[in-house]
Design a protein around this motif. Structure first.
Motif, PDB file in Angstrom:
ATOM      1  N   UNK A 175      37.815  43.789  44.190  1.00 34.33           N
ATOM      2  CA  UNK A 175      38.418  43.342  45.654  1.00 34.33           C
ATOM      3  C   UNK A 175      39.962  43.231  45.207  1.00 34.33           C
ATOM      4  N   UNK A 176      40.352  43.098  43.916  1.00 37.08           N
ATOM      5  CA  UNK A 176      41.907  43.058  43.667  1.00 37.08           C
ATOM      6  C   UNK A 176      42.341  44.439  43.410  1.00 37.08           C
ATOM      7  N   UNK A 177      43.874  44.414  43.220  1.00 40.50           N
ATOM      8  CA  UNK A 177      44.458  45.632  43.177  1.00 40.50           C
ATOM      9  C   UNK A 177      44.332  46.101  41.728  1.00 40.50           C
ATOM     10  N   UNK A 178      43.904  47.404  41.516  1.00 36.75           N
ATOM     11  CA  UNK A 178      43.621  47.748  40.327  1.00 36.75           C
ATOM     12  C   UNK A 178      44.794  48.042  39.434  1.00 36.75           C
ATOM     13  N   UNK A 179      45.421  46.979  38.658  1.00 28.75           N
ATOM     14  CA  UNK A 179      46.381  47.420  37.864  1.00 28.75           C
ATOM     15  C   UNK A 179      45.924  46.756  36.381  1.00 28.75           C
TER      16      UNK A 179
END
Length: 220
Positions: A175-179
């Motif tokens: 669910x978090x941004x894929x950085x």
């Protein structure tokens, strides 16, 4: 680095800093303050800042207050190391060199105090200009004082919390941004893997590949 201002000078009153904090909050943002000494840190805390940059001369009393008020600290190590190593090229004066050297031991001890007292330590290098590829050295300098894992957490999870992006950034979770960054070594064992651009093999920013050196490395 001012050629004329003493390191111990206190240059803003609590009321002046508080005015900046008030205006920042009205815009939905926050204030970082540039503080090396204890009096300046306490002024910043009195004014309600969110983050103290540098925090060089930290002691237990100041650290405990920072923790109690939920404030962050961003120690910056790389810039002074780089300036001292390239003092002639940087064109800095003997007075500036003396200030930098006086900070070194105090800063490292201050970081140990922050770890011991539980200060929320985020990460920044203070590096500007054409040497942005050196920012990874900040992690190696921090790790030398507080260990690899703490240096990595400061640069990821805690910094995301500081900037109000903990729901999106800072950890690898569904669910978090894929950085994501892949290196040619495990930074928990070899923090130097994050220090040199040549060792960064793969970068995913916002789910988009912006660097992929894996095939080149395999070919070589």
């Amino acid at each position: 680095m001012s050629p004329t201002d003493p390191l111990e000078s206190v240059q803003f009153t609590v009321d002046e800093i508080r005015a900046a904090v008030t205006v920042a909050r009205s815009w939905g943002t926050y204030v970082h303050t540039h503080c090396h000494t204890r009096p300046t840190m306490h002024n910043a805390l009195d004014a309600g800042v969110r983050c103290i940059e540098h925090g060089t001369d930290m002691d237990e009393e100041t650290a405990d207050r920072i923790v109690a008020e939920g404030v962050f600290v961003v120690p910056t190590l790389s810039v002074s190391y780089d300036l001292l190593q390239a003092r002639e090229a940087a064109g800095i004066t003997p007075a500036q060199i003396a200030k930098l050297e006086s900070m070194q031991g105090r800063r490292d001890e201050g970081m140990r105090v922050m770890v011991d007292r539980g200060v929320k330590m985020a990460s920044g290098s203070d590096i500007v200009g054409p040497v942005q590829d050196r920012r990874g050295r900040e992690l190696t300098h921090k790790a030398a004082v507080i260990g690899n894992e703490r240096a990595l957490v400061a640069a990821t999870r805690t910094t995301a919390e500081l900037i109000g992006r903990a729901d999106d950034l800072g950890t690898v979770e569904v669910g978090k941004i894929a950085d994501l960054v892949l290196t040619d070594g495990n930074p928990l064992d070899d923090i130097e893997a994050l220090a040199a651009p040549s060792r960064i093999q793969y970068v995913l920013q916002g789910g988009r590949v912006v660097r992929d050196q894996r095939s080149a490395t395999a070919t070589a």
